[in-house]
Write a protein that holds these residues in place. Sequence first.
Motif, PDB file in Angstrom:
ATOM      1  N   ILE A  13       0.849  -1.194   0.000  1.00 19.43           N
ATOM      2  CA  ILE A  13       0.000   0.000   0.000  1.00 19.43           C
ATOM      3  C   ILE A  13       0.884   1.243   0.000  1.00 19.43           C
ATOM      4  O   ILE A  13       1.844   1.328   0.788  1.00 19.43           O
ATOM      5  N   ILE A  14       0.565   2.158  -0.908  1.00 19.23           N
ATOM      6  CA  ILE A  14       1.257   3.441  -0.932  1.00 19.23           C
ATOM      7  C   ILE A  14       0.319   4.489  -0.350  1.00 19.23           C
ATOM      8  O   ILE A  14      -0.864   4.543  -0.709  1.00 19.23           O
ATOM      9  N   LYS A  15       0.887   5.289   0.546  1.00 16.59           N
ATOM     10  CA  LYS A  15       0.062   6.324   1.173  1.00 16.59           C
ATOM     11  C   LYS A  15       0.419   7.690   0.604  1.00 16.59           C
ATOM     12  O   LYS A  15       1.608   8.005   0.434  1.00 16.59           O
ATOM     13  N   THR A  16      -0.609   8.472   0.318  1.00 15.98           N
ATOM     14  CA  THR A  16      -0.406   9.882   0.005  1.00 15.98           C
ATOM     15  C   THR A  16      -1.124  10.661   1.103  1.00 15.98           C
ATOM     16  O   THR A  16      -1.663  10.052   2.031  1.00 15.98           O
ATOM     17  N   GLU A  17      -1.133  11.977   0.986  1.00 16.64           N
ATOM     18  CA  GLU A  17      -1.655  12.770   2.097  1.00 16.64           C
ATOM     19  C   GLU A  17      -3.061  12.344   2.530  1.00 16.64           C
ATOM     20  O   GLU A  17      -3.336  12.181   3.713  1.00 16.64           O
ATOM     21  N   PHE A  18      -3.955  12.137   1.530  1.00 17.74           N
ATOM     22  CA  PHE A  18      -5.339  11.823   1.888  1.00 17.74           C
ATOM     23  C   PHE A  18      -5.781  10.415   1.493  1.00 17.74           C
ATOM     24  O   PHE A  18      -6.866   9.991   1.856  1.00 17.74           O
ATOM     25  N   ASP A  19      -4.954   9.730   0.707  1.00 18.61           N
ATOM     26  CA  ASP A  19      -5.430   8.460   0.146  1.00 18.61           C
ATOM     27  C   ASP A  19      -4.419   7.339   0.333  1.00 18.61           C
ATOM     28  O   ASP A  19      -3.258   7.572   0.643  1.00 18.61           O
ATOM     29  N   GLU A  20      -4.925   6.133   0.089  1.00 16.92           N
ATOM     30  CA  GLU A  20      -4.065   4.949   0.070  1.00 16.92           C
ATOM     31  C   GLU A  20      -4.305   4.207  -1.238  1.00 16.92           C
ATOM     32  O   GLU A  20      -5.435   4.158  -1.728  1.00 16.92           O
ATOM     33  N   TYR A  21      -3.255   3.644  -1.805  1.00 13.38           N
ATOM     34  CA  TYR A  21      -3.383   2.930  -3.075  1.00 13.38           C
ATOM     35  C   TYR A  21      -2.765   1.555  -2.946  1.00 13.38           C
ATOM     36  O   TYR A  21      -1.595   1.416  -2.580  1.00 13.38           O
ATOM     37  N   LYS A  22      -3.549   0.540  -3.256  1.00 15.28           N
ATOM     38  CA  LYS A  22      -3.064  -0.838  -3.248  1.00 15.28           C
ATOM     39  C   LYS A  22      -2.412  -1.113  -4.601  1.00 15.28           C
ATOM     40  O   LYS A  22      -2.898  -0.658  -5.634  1.00 15.28           O
ATOM     41  N   PHE A  23      -1.289  -1.805  -4.573  1.00 19.20           N
ATOM     42  CA  PHE A  23      -0.630  -2.097  -5.849  1.00 19.20           C
ATOM     43  C   PHE A  23      -0.197  -3.555  -5.921  1.00 19.20           C
ATOM     44  O   PHE A  23      -0.072  -4.232  -4.897  1.00 19.20           O
ATOM     45  N   ASP A  24       0.010  -4.019  -7.134  1.00 15.43           N
ATOM     46  CA  ASP A  24       0.520  -5.382  -7.348  1.00 15.43           C
ATOM     47  C   ASP A  24       2.027  -5.376  -7.544  1.00 15.43           C
ATOM     48  O   ASP A  24       2.718  -6.292  -7.128  1.00 15.43           O
ATOM     49  N   ASP A  25       2.497  -4.345  -8.226  1.00  6.88           N
ATOM     50  CA  ASP A  25       3.941  -4.174  -8.321  1.00  6.88           C
ATOM     51  C   ASP A  25       4.206  -2.674  -8.498  1.00  6.88           C
ATOM     52  O   ASP A  25       3.275  -1.909  -8.746  1.00  6.88           O
ATOM     53  N   ALA A  26       5.469  -2.296  -8.354  1.00  4.82           N
ATOM     54  CA  ALA A  26       5.738  -0.856  -8.355  1.00  4.82           C
ATOM     55  C   ALA A  26       7.202  -0.549  -8.624  1.00  4.82           C
ATOM     56  O   ALA A  26       8.082  -1.391  -8.403  1.00  4.82           O
ATOM     57  N   ALA A  27       7.423   0.647  -9.135  1.00  7.60           N
ATOM     58  CA  ALA A  27       8.752   1.247  -9.178  1.00  7.60           C
ATOM     59  C   ALA A  27       8.599   2.551  -8.402  1.00  7.60           C
ATOM     60  O   ALA A  27       7.939   3.483  -8.871  1.00  7.60           O
TER      61      ALA A  27
END
Lengths: 234, 451
Positions: B285-299
């Motif tokens: 999970i990546i967090k930004t100021e107001f949101d969270e984003y689930k990912f399968d892979d990332a750079a």
Amino acid sequence: MDRRRFVKVCTGSAALASANWGRMAVASDFEAFPAAKLTDRSGAPFKGTTIPTSEALVFSYPLAGVPCFLINLGDRPTKPNIALKNEEGDYRWQGGVGPKGQFVAFVAICTHQMSYPQPKVSYLRYAASGSELAGGPGRIVCCAHGSVYDPADGAKVVIGPAPMPLMPVRLVYDPGTDELSADGIMGMAYIKRFFTTYKADLIARFGPGGYRQAVGEKTVCIPISQYSGLVPTC
Amino acid sequence: MEENNSRRHFMKTGGALFAAGAAGLAGAARSTMANAAPAVATHTMAALPKAKGPRLVVVGGGTSGLTIAKYAKKEYPKFDVVLVEKRDMYSSCFSSNLWYAGLINLEFLADHSFLDAAVNNNYIYFNATVTGLDRTSRTLSTNEGDIQYDFLVLAPGISYDYDKIGVTDVDAMTALRQIYPGGFISPTEHVTIHRKVKEFEGGVFVQTVPSGNYRCLPGPYERACLLASTFKKNKIKGKVLVLDANPEITIKKDGFHAAFNELYRDYIEWLPSKAVTGVDVDRKIIKTEFDEYKFDDAAIYANVRGSTLIEHLGLMAPSSKSNQKEAHIDTRFYNIIGDPHVYVTGDSRPHPYSKSANTSNTEGHFIAKVLAARAQGKEISWVSPRTICYSMVNAHPMEAISVDAGYDYSTEKDIITGFSKDTKTFENRDAAKGEATLEWARGIYRDMFNA
């Protein structure tokens, strides 16, 4: 090829003015090579009247691995006797040959980072009708980093990072037969570096040492659209 | 004895980290570094031939260092040039995005030898890692011994700054660096991302874009396009989620927006003003100021700072001059303020220049002239570097956009004020620029490695 048997001549006025031309440090000279008649694929001499104005023709001179552009500038006049400078020193470019001085030739190796026409692709081309990078019609453009040369002005750099003009090739025009020959070139030190840089590619294409062979009495001119499989229109 | 003691102490603390991987190691300058004084000479001299002229030592075999080593020697043949590089195998960061889409192979990036570059251009390639610097005695320390210099150029590139994306825990940072590398520093990151792209079977692939002056401004957007182009061609049910810390695409925005909208409507989701504030590596999970984003892979491209080597050697600019821990150098001539013998070039510079290969290559040509002039007691006028930069926005078929930028200098303020008037962008993607993208890179390789 035994280069020593060829006489070194100087056409640059600065060089001619010097009695001690053999040691000129500040002038760049044409180096004479045996004349080679410019022909079509069948070996028949190219008639000046049949040379297209829409694109450059590619020929090898004075050695098999040195690509040159033959350009018909059409009605666009060349500027004769202009002062130019390359890495070897100052020189004067005498302009085009032919009935209207419309035929010019240069070594087709970008003086920035040595892009040149290859069978697969040519990043260097004569953009007769202009292009995104050219900034005007009738210029030679290199896609790699946007160097632009004006063939009517001795292939002087007009835009981009190239540090010096394309190396000139000396042409001879015979008005009686309407035929062209090449008989001199400037910048053999640069060409030697070009050979070193692309040695593996040149061996793959021409065979060991093949690129260093003299072209002989004839050299074939091929429109770049046929010479290279791909000619990006930068 | 005292010096030897300090030296041993240093090796146990900061030096060990540098030996492990130097410029690329994010976070290496943390607490251990704070106590490490700029190191002292070992009194073990490196096994190098005796200098035959003024010795110019260049640290870093990237675009900046390779260009300077070659051209300084050309400009002033009396220079005795030594290139100190910790890697034993070159592979460029520039053009690495093209590999992910199969447009080039790894040889395109890596079939360039440090040995050949040195032989072709009459300098010495010395495979060693810098551990310290004593500017009083003009001695550079390396894990292979000390080198005395007349002129020193440090071109160590960038390091990642994970603190700026809220990852301060060293365990999380280490996991992030290894599992989701940004892919803008070392070849091994590129190899990992290349594998990820081949193995991606669907879902969300996150590409983050940091704030600040990061390396290769269009790079993350280009990568998003090339990944999307690959997924589209391979009919992968997935998308690239671009979490951009910036409110707008930082460069060539029209060209990128056109590609996003026209080519990748179903494959790229670009979200502006989404600065990453933290990453939960285990839960993906990546967090930004107001949101969270689930990912399968990332750079995950963390913020960028001057190489930790610059901080370690005590050459960092005050925060008023650089908020990215870059070097404290003269704006036009790159010498450390007050020291005409030491220079910092390439991406550790504090300038607002685009941190790109073409910038470092053209800057390197200029710095070679500066060094040649100064070795002869002369000065030259400032010349702007040039940023010619292509971005491949489509892989099938190859199409690119480009920019050709210069920069203006203000004498009154002694700063770079912005792009020069002759800056041009070419944002209509086409095949000609696609092809040119390849030759752009080959030209720079030739300029660095050939005679």
